[in-house]
Scaffold this motif. Structure first.
Motif, PDB file in Angstrom:
ATOM      1  N   LEU A  32      -2.825  -2.259 -13.075  1.00 36.86           N
ATOM      2  CA  LEU A  32      -4.079  -2.140 -12.320  1.00 36.86           C
ATOM      3  C   LEU A  32      -3.974  -2.798 -10.948  1.00 36.86           C
ATOM      4  O   LEU A  32      -4.447  -2.247  -9.948  1.00 36.86           O
ATOM      5  CB  LEU A  32      -5.232  -2.753 -13.112  1.00 36.86           C
ATOM      6  N   LEU A  92     -12.701   2.870  -1.697  1.00 37.66           N
ATOM      7  CA  LEU A  92     -13.761   2.915  -2.694  1.00 37.66           C
ATOM      8  C   LEU A  92     -14.766   4.025  -2.419  1.00 37.66           C
ATOM      9  O   LEU A  92     -15.574   4.360  -3.279  1.00 37.66           O
ATOM     10  CB  LEU A  92     -14.468   1.564  -2.775  1.00 37.66           C
ATOM     11  N   THR A 110       0.823  -1.214   0.000  1.00 34.84           N
ATOM     12  CA  THR A 110       0.000   0.000   0.000  1.00 34.84           C
ATOM     13  C   THR A 110       0.858   1.264   0.000  1.00 34.84           C
ATOM     14  O   THR A 110       0.325   2.361   0.127  1.00 34.84           O
ATOM     15  CB  THR A 110      -0.958   0.008   1.212  1.00 34.84           C
ATOM     16  N   GLU A 166      -4.295  -0.836  -7.498  1.00 33.96           N
ATOM     17  CA  GLU A 166      -5.332  -1.260  -6.558  1.00 33.96           C
ATOM     18  C   GLU A 166      -4.732  -1.487  -5.169  1.00 33.96           C
ATOM     19  O   GLU A 166      -5.313  -1.087  -4.165  1.00 33.96           O
ATOM     20  CB  GLU A 166      -6.022  -2.530  -7.063  1.00 33.96           C
ATOM     21  N   SER A 167      -3.557  -2.102  -5.114  1.00 34.62           N
ATOM     22  CA  SER A 167      -2.874  -2.296  -3.828  1.00 34.62           C
ATOM     23  C   SER A 167      -2.575  -0.959  -3.170  1.00 34.62           C
ATOM     24  O   SER A 167      -2.777  -0.783  -1.970  1.00 34.62           O
ATOM     25  CB  SER A 167      -1.563  -3.052  -4.018  1.00 34.62           C
ATOM     26  N   GLN A 188      -5.646   0.735  -1.597  1.00 35.92           N
ATOM     27  CA  GLN A 188      -6.154   0.139  -0.366  1.00 35.92           C
ATOM     28  C   GLN A 188      -5.580   0.818   0.870  1.00 35.92           C
ATOM     29  O   GLN A 188      -6.186   0.778   1.932  1.00 35.92           O
ATOM     30  CB  GLN A 188      -5.889  -1.355  -0.350  1.00 35.92           C
TER      31      GLN A 188
END
Length: 189
Positions: free
Chosen positions: A149, A174, A112, A153-154, A157
């Motif tokens: 992607l 999100l 992250t 995405e990591s 988070q």
């Protein structure tokens, strides 16, 4: 070192370099001083006047890569040095080497961390480079975009977008608006 770090936080990169050069003269084996000096060099090269394209920008990038390599040699588990060297290599369009450093940075700093966002950029760059070839490998392009992607995405988070989160608070990336995501990413660059 402390003053160099403060100058870095205030975006006063030349002043940071000066203070960190002084710290490196006092103790050439200090990995933090070398890493921060390299970070200041990367930031100078990435300024709009430099952007790595002119000779001074390329000189700053070369100096940054050399200094960050020294920091890594002194302390091989210094994740931020891999991150900054990966950024310098990315600006130099040396995507394969940048990818190696950013993968190591993600390993050391966590999935992250900012390293994941930069890794996503390198995967995208590599996919774009492959796409520009006349006989570009479509599977490679798709694979790189998928990897980009996944890395992004990591990163998302753990993204907090403008405020610090207490360790006991949960963050749902999100729920962030796309505008906030893009503005936060623009602030990081």
């Amino acid at each position: 070192i402390y003053l160099g770090r403060v100058y870095l936080e205030k975006n006063m990169y030349r002043e940071a370099q000066q203070k960190l050069a002084d710290a490196r003269q006092i103790n050439p084996q200090n990995p933090e001083a070398a890493m921060l000096y390299g970070k200041a060099s990367v930031r100078l090269a990435m300024r709009p006047s430099g952007m790595g394209g002119d000779q001074s920008g390329q000189g700053q990038l070369a100096q940054a890569i050399e200094t960050l390599t020294q920091a890594i040699e002194i302390k091989p588990d210094l994740g931020e040095a891999y991150l900054e060297r990966g950024r310098a290599l990315m600006q130099s369009r040396r995507t394969e080497y940048a990818m190696e450093d950013l993968l190591k940075a993600v390993q050391l700093l966590g999935p992250t961390s900012d390293a994941s966002a930069d890794l996503a950029s390198v995967y995208s760059m590599r996919a774009a480079q492959e796409g520009q070839k006349q006989d570009g490998d479509v599977d490679k392009i798709v694979g790189d975009f998928r990897s980009a992607l996944a890395a992004f995405e990591s990163y998302l988070q753990g993204a907090t977008f403008g405020r610090k989160v207490a360790p006991w608070e949960k963050v749902d990336p999100l729920t962030q608006s796309p505008e906030k995501v893009l503005l936060s990413l623009a602030d990081l660059r």
